[in-house]
Design a protein around this motif. Structure first.
Motif, PDB file in Angstrom:
ATOM      1  N   CYS A  58       0.844  -1.210   0.000  1.00  0.00           N
ATOM      2  CA  CYS A  58       0.000   0.000   0.000  1.00  0.00           C
ATOM      3  C   CYS A  58       0.877   1.257   0.000  1.00  0.00           C
ATOM      4  O   CYS A  58       0.617   2.196  -0.759  1.00  0.00           O
ATOM      5  CB  CYS A  58      -0.921   0.006   1.220  1.00  0.00           C
ATOM      6  SG  CYS A  58      -2.214  -1.232   1.170  1.00  0.00           S
ATOM      7  N   ASP A  59       1.911   1.253   0.846  1.00  0.00           N
ATOM      8  CA  ASP A  59       2.832   2.390   0.888  1.00  0.00           C
ATOM      9  C   ASP A  59       3.501   2.598  -0.472  1.00  0.00           C
ATOM     10  O   ASP A  59       3.584   3.726  -0.964  1.00  0.00           O
ATOM     11  CB  ASP A  59       3.916   2.188   1.949  1.00  0.00           C
ATOM     12  CG  ASP A  59       3.395   2.257   3.369  1.00  0.00           C
ATOM     13  OD1 ASP A  59       2.247   2.717   3.580  1.00  0.00           O
ATOM     14  OD2 ASP A  59       4.140   1.829   4.278  1.00  0.00           O
ATOM     15  N   GLU A  86       1.100   3.999  -3.066  1.00  0.00           N
ATOM     16  CA  GLU A  86       0.868   5.412  -2.798  1.00  0.00           C
ATOM     17  C   GLU A  86       2.079   6.246  -3.214  1.00  0.00           C
ATOM     18  O   GLU A  86       1.939   7.289  -3.845  1.00  0.00           O
ATOM     19  CB  GLU A  86       0.575   5.600  -1.308  1.00  0.00           C
ATOM     20  CG  GLU A  86       0.266   7.030  -0.933  1.00  0.00           C
ATOM     21  CD  GLU A  86       0.044   7.190   0.553  1.00  0.00           C
ATOM     22  OE1 GLU A  86       0.733   8.050   1.148  1.00  0.00           O
ATOM     23  OE2 GLU A  86      -0.792   6.463   1.113  1.00  0.00           O
ATOM     24  N   SER A  99       2.394   6.391  -7.102  1.00  0.00           N
ATOM     25  CA  SER A  99       1.383   7.275  -7.685  1.00  0.00           C
ATOM     26  C   SER A  99       1.659   8.733  -7.339  1.00  0.00           C
ATOM     27  O   SER A  99       1.618   9.604  -8.197  1.00  0.00           O
ATOM     28  CB  SER A  99      -0.012   6.895  -7.177  1.00  0.00           C
ATOM     29  OG  SER A  99      -0.349   5.604  -7.596  1.00  0.00           O
ATOM     30  N   ALA A 100       1.947   8.974  -6.077  1.00  0.00           N
ATOM     31  CA  ALA A 100       2.135  10.354  -5.632  1.00  0.00           C
ATOM     32  C   ALA A 100       3.403  10.972  -6.196  1.00  0.00           C
ATOM     33  O   ALA A 100       3.389  12.100  -6.687  1.00  0.00           O
ATOM     34  CB  ALA A 100       2.157  10.403  -4.110  1.00  0.00           C
TER      35      ALA A 100
END
Length: 193
Positions: free
Chosen positions: A135-136, A139, A142-143
């Motif tokens: 998940c990290d 994120e 994408s970020a």
């Protein structure tokens, strides 16, 4: 945070009454003291371990066009490995290096496989930690992909503000993809908000 406390912290899989089981499992792992600037993993090596940081700060970096580029920082209470190299047993594209003197728990792939096959709570804990990391990473990918340097600074500060006073300007500038002069402008602008 030591790995035993990390395992018991959430109470999802291991409870305090399981402490003796967790201690037994941890006894299958190795504690290493790593000096500042020591490398845990080099580009081209096959990663056969997952590392848990009990104390200290590490950086993950690649070499791009002859320059070191920091891709992330890992501190106490975090697991780190070169995922692709570890899982697929392929040469790593990353380096993992200590930015401070560290204490690391090293978990060999064969040991983790054995533990997960023989203890369902450990397998659930490891799977949960893996999904948290995925998940990290999703994120972060994408970020960070579309962010400018100022936004990356803000993102890193939001996610890991406690490491900022532990990083040199050069290390932070490398992560942002800017020189240290421009980093000073970013810091000034960020503080004035």
């Amino acid at each position: 945070m030591n790995i035993i406390d990390k395992s018991l912290e959430s109470g999802l899989f291991f409870k305090q009454k399981d402490r003796h089981v967790v201690e037994k499992l941890v006894s299958l792992m190795f504690t290493k003291k790593i000096k500042k600037k020591e490398t845990l993993l080099r580009h081209g090596e096959i990663c056969k371990e997952i590392f848990y940081v009990q104390k200290g700060l590490l950086r993950v970096y690649i070499i791009n066009e002859g320059k070191e580029v920091n891709t992330w920082f890992v501190q106490e209470g975090d697991f780190i490995t070169s995922i692709n190299s570890y899982h697929r047993q392929k040469p790593s594209e990353h380096f993992i290096e200590a930015l401070e003197d560290c204490e690391i728990i090293s978990i060999k792939k064969t040991t983790l496989d054995f533990i997960m096959k023989n203890n369902h709570k450990a397998a659930l804990f490891a799977t949960n930690e893996l999904f948290n990391k995925l998940c990290d990473y999703q994120e972060q990918a994408s970020a960070l992909r579309f962010m400018n340097a100022e936004s990356r600074y803000s993102y890193l500060y939001e996610k890991q503000s406690e490491i900022f006073n532990r990083l040199s300007q050069k290390q932070l500038a490398s992560f942002l993809g800017v020189d240290t002069t421009y980093l000073s402008k970013i810091i000034s602008k960020y503080k004035s908000k």
